[in-house]
Design an enzyme around this catalytic site. Structure first.
Site, short mmCIF file in Angstrom:
data_model
loop_
_atom_site.label_atom_id
_atom_site.label_comp_id
_atom_site.label_asym_id
_atom_site.label_seq_id
_atom_site.Cartn_x
_atom_site.Cartn_y
_atom_site.Cartn_z
N GLN A 158 0.86 -1.17 0.18
CA GLN A 158 0.35 0.70 -0.04
C GLN A 158 1.05 1.44 0.04
O GLN A 158 0.23 2.46 0.44
CB GLN A 158 -0.79 0.04 1.36
N HIS A 214 -1.56 1.54 -4.27
CA HIS A 214 -1.82 2.72 -3.96
C HIS A 214 -0.99 3.92 -4.92
O HIS A 214 -0.91 4.49 -4.55
CB HIS A 214 -1.64 2.61 -2.63
N CYS A 217 -1.00 11.27 -16.36
CA CYS A 217 -1.77 12.70 -17.11
C CYS A 217 -3.01 11.51 -17.04
O CYS A 217 -3.32 11.05 -17.56
CB CYS A 217 -0.78 12.50 -18.90
N CYS A 260 1.94 17.42 -20.12
CA CYS A 260 2.47 16.33 -19.95
C CYS A 260 3.47 15.88 -21.08
O CYS A 260 3.28 16.41 -22.63
CB CYS A 260 1.19 15.21 -20.47
N GLY A 292 2.45 -4.18 9.38
CA GLY A 292 2.69 -2.94 9.48
C GLY A 292 1.20 -2.53 8.73
O GLY A 292 1.50 -1.33 8.12
N SER A 297 -2.66 -0.97 9.30
CA SER A 297 -4.02 -1.05 10.38
C SER A 297 -5.21 -1.33 9.86
O SER A 297 -5.67 -1.47 10.43
CB SER A 297 -3.83 0.86 10.83
N ALA A 345 8.28 -4.74 12.94
CA ALA A 345 9.02 -5.11 12.03
C ALA A 345 10.47 -5.20 11.47
O ALA A 345 10.58 -7.28 10.94
CB ALA A 345 8.25 -4.73 10.60
C1 BV8 Z 1 -11.48 2.48 -4.30
C2 BV8 Z 1 -2.57 7.23 -1.50
C3 BV8 Z 1 -13.40 1.90 -5.33
C4 BV8 Z 1 -2.66 9.01 -0.58
C5 BV8 Z 1 -4.23 5.40 0.17
C6 BV8 Z 1 -16.47 2.52 3.88
C7 BV8 Z 1 -16.49 1.13 4.61
C8 BV8 Z 1 -15.19 1.01 4.21
C9 BV8 Z 1 -14.90 1.29 2.51
C10 BV8 Z 1 -14.97 2.77 2.58
C11 BV8 Z 1 -16.29 2.89 2.59
N1 BV8 Z 1 -16.30 4.44 2.21
C12 BV8 Z 1 -15.39 4.40 0.93
C13 BV8 Z 1 -14.05 3.28 1.25
C14 BV8 Z 1 -13.30 3.41 0.35
C15 BV8 Z 1 -12.10 3.81 1.07
C16 BV8 Z 1 -12.00 2.97 2.56
O1 BV8 Z 1 -11.62 2.09 2.55
N2 BV8 Z 1 -12.18 4.15 3.04
C17 BV8 Z 1 -11.47 4.23 4.67
C18 BV8 Z 1 -10.47 4.82 5.11
C19 BV8 Z 1 -12.99 3.70 5.32
N3 BV8 Z 1 -11.50 3.09 0.55
C20 BV8 Z 1 -10.43 3.41 -1.20
O2 BV8 Z 1 -11.25 4.38 -1.45
C21 BV8 Z 1 -10.22 2.62 -1.97
N4 BV8 Z 1 -10.91 2.84 -3.44
O3 BV8 Z 1 -12.21 1.58 -2.44
O4 BV8 Z 1 -11.89 2.04 -4.75
C22 BV8 Z 1 -14.44 2.44 -4.87
C23 BV8 Z 1 -14.21 3.64 -5.55
C24 BV8 Z 1 -14.86 4.84 -6.04
C25 BV8 Z 1 -15.53 5.40 -4.76
C26 BV8 Z 1 -15.33 3.98 -3.83
C27 BV8 Z 1 -14.64 3.24 -3.61
C28 BV8 Z 1 -8.60 3.51 -2.07
C29 BV8 Z 1 -7.70 4.02 -1.15
C30 BV8 Z 1 -6.75 4.13 -1.96
C31 BV8 Z 1 -6.54 5.17 -0.73
N5 BV8 Z 1 -5.08 6.07 -0.89
N6 BV8 Z 1 -3.52 6.43 -0.05
C32 BV8 Z 1 -0.44 8.06 0.14
O5 BV8 Z 1 -0.40 7.39 0.09
O6 BV8 Z 1 0.00 9.06 -0.59
S1 BV8 Z 1 -5.13 5.15 1.56
C33 BV8 Z 1 -3.16 5.18 2.83
O7 BV8 Z 1 -4.02 4.38 3.99
C34 BV8 Z 1 -1.86 4.28 1.93
O8 BV8 Z 1 -1.73 4.23 1.36
C35 BV8 Z 1 -1.81 3.69 2.97
O9 BV8 Z 1 -0.91 2.49 2.91
C36 BV8 Z 1 -3.01 2.82 3.65
C37 BV8 Z 1 -3.09 1.95 4.03
O10 BV8 Z 1 -2.70 2.61 5.93
P1 BV8 Z 1 -1.67 1.24 6.79
O11 BV8 Z 1 -0.60 1.53 5.37
O12 BV8 Z 1 -2.47 0.40 7.22
O13 BV8 Z 1 -1.00 2.44 7.74
P2 BV8 Z 1 -1.27 3.21 8.96
O14 BV8 Z 1 -0.47 3.93 9.52
O15 BV8 Z 1 -2.75 2.71 9.38
O16 BV8 Z 1 -0.83 2.11 9.82
C38 BV8 Z 1 0.12 1.29 9.77
C39 BV8 Z 1 0.04 0.28 11.27
O17 BV8 Z 1 1.47 -0.08 11.04
C40 BV8 Z 1 -0.66 0.44 12.68
O18 BV8 Z 1 -0.96 -0.46 12.73
C41 BV8 Z 1 0.89 0.24 13.19
O19 BV8 Z 1 0.96 -0.09 14.41
C42 BV8 Z 1 1.52 -0.45 12.45
N7 BV8 Z 1 3.60 0.06 12.65
C43 BV8 Z 1 3.82 1.21 12.89
N8 BV8 Z 1 5.09 1.12 13.23
C44 BV8 Z 1 5.43 -0.17 12.96
C45 BV8 Z 1 4.26 -0.37 12.70
N9 BV8 Z 1 4.25 -1.91 12.30
C46 BV8 Z 1 5.52 -3.18 13.01
N10 BV8 Z 1 6.60 -2.09 12.69
C47 BV8 Z 1 6.37 -1.22 13.23
N11 BV8 Z 1 7.84 0.02 13.05
#
Ligand code: BV8
Length: 239
Positions: free
Chosen positions: A92, A110, A118, A137, A177, A179, A221
């Site tokens: 991701q 992602h 573009c 572009c 890693g 959530s 990790a």
């Molecule tokens: C889609 C781009 C179809 C930016 C990102 C209601 C219910 C369910 C789903 C939805 C809903 N409403 C809308 C949706 C869909 C939505 C979604 O899921 N929303 C959620 C928030 C409810 N999803 C979408 O829109 C996706 N597209 O569904 O397409 C569609 C089409 C049209 C209309 C509707 C649907 C698109 C999802 C992608 C969005 N873009 N990023 C960028 O990255 O610059 S998402 C963003 O979150 C990042 O990509 C990131 O990778 C991703 C997930 O986060 P994590 O990687 O898990 O990071 P986080 O900080 O959350 O967690 C870190 C974890 O690591 C923690 O658990 C922590 O404990 C752990 N950690 C920390 N340090 C360590 C560690 N573990 C081990 N070792 C360590 N040292």
């Protein structure tokens, strides 16, 4: 007899890059690099104010360009080198730390911070530099249609045809890693489980879909993943 696997899928999230000094998304204050995710990572935010979103990613690019992979990324290289099986990494993350560590078969569902797309002609090109709505572009020459090749909320993911196949045929699914709150990636473990895969979660703490994992390895990790990799390699050698 020690169990061995033929098709391993590893899903990574921001946590695998944390020990490389990169911010995760859902830290305590819920802000991400001091912005609300919905202000910078949704397709609506982009259309409302493209240069605000461009600036957000322009500021992020230099840090990600120089970031170094950590022991977790390097452990995956060792696994791919020493464990003879198909091993695919679905990430991701938009950083390139998997590639810098020498990981192969990496699928950026992602998108990637160093790619620009573009929206007029679909051309994707690489840059670590700044982008603005003035830029044209290089392929079609149209201005104001360039966007970071990053999948915003509300946009479909990349490589989902490949991902579906990988999940339906894997026999080991390891999540590192993440959530588990962003879909559809957070649902991948369920597809793998239905396919009969063993499921392992590596995280600092319990996550929202932890009930779907057979095994949990808690810790950083960079510290715990190398041990899991050694365990898998040893099992394979003993098989
Ligand atoms: C889609 C781009 C179809 C930016 C990102 C209601 C219910 C369910 C789903 C939805 C809903 N409403 C809308 C949706 C869909 C939505 C979604 O899921 N929303 C959620 C928030 C409810 N999803 C979408 O829109 C996706 N597209 O569904 O397409 C569609 C089409 C049209 C209309 C509707 C649907 C698109 C999802 C992608 C969005 N873009 N990023 C960028 O990255 O610059 S998402 C963003 O979150 C990042 O990509 C990131 O990778 C991703 C997930 O986060 P994590 O990687 O898990 O990071 P986080 O900080 O959350 O967690 C870190 C974890 O690591 C923690 O658990 C922590 O404990 C752990 N950690 C920390 N340090 C360590 C560690 N573990 C081990 N070792 C360590 N040292």
């Amino acid at each position: 007899m020690a169990k061995t696997y033929k098709n391993i899928v590893i899903l990574t999230g921001a946590g695998i890059s944390a020990e490389s000094g990169l911010a995760t998304f859902r830290s305590e204050n819920g802000l991400w690099n001091n912005h609300k995710v919905e202000d910078v990572a949704t397709i609506e935010a982009y259309w409302k104010n493209p240069d605000y979103v461009h600036d957000f990613y322009n500021q992020m690019r230099p840090e990600l360009m120089v970031a170094k992979p950590n022991k977790a990324h390097l452990a995956l290289t060792e696994l791919q080198d020493k464990y003879p099986s198909k091993i695919n990494i679905i990430t991701q993350n938009v950083d390139t730390l998997h590639e810098k560590a020498g990981n192969k078969n990496v699928w950026h569902i992602h998108g990637q911070i160093n790619q620009i797309v573009c929206m007029n002609c679909g051309h994707v090109f690489e840059t670590w530099g700044d982008i603005s709505s003035e830029d044209v572009c290089p392929q079609c020459g149209i201005a104001a249609m360039l966007k970071p090749n990053i999948v915003f909320f509300g946009e479909n993911l990349l490589y989902m045809d490949k991902v579906e196949k990988l999940l339906q045929t894997c026999d080991l699914f390891i999540s590192v890693g993440t959530s588990g709150v962003v879909y559809p990636a957070a649902g991948f473990v369920q597809v793998a489980k239905f396919a009969g895969a063993d499921t392992i979660e590596v995280n600092l703490e319990e996550t929202s879909n932890n009930y779907l994992f057979d095994r949990h390895i808690y810790g950083k990790a960079g510290e715990v993943l190398p041990h899991l990799v050694q365990e898998l390699i040893k099992q394979k050698e003993e098989a």
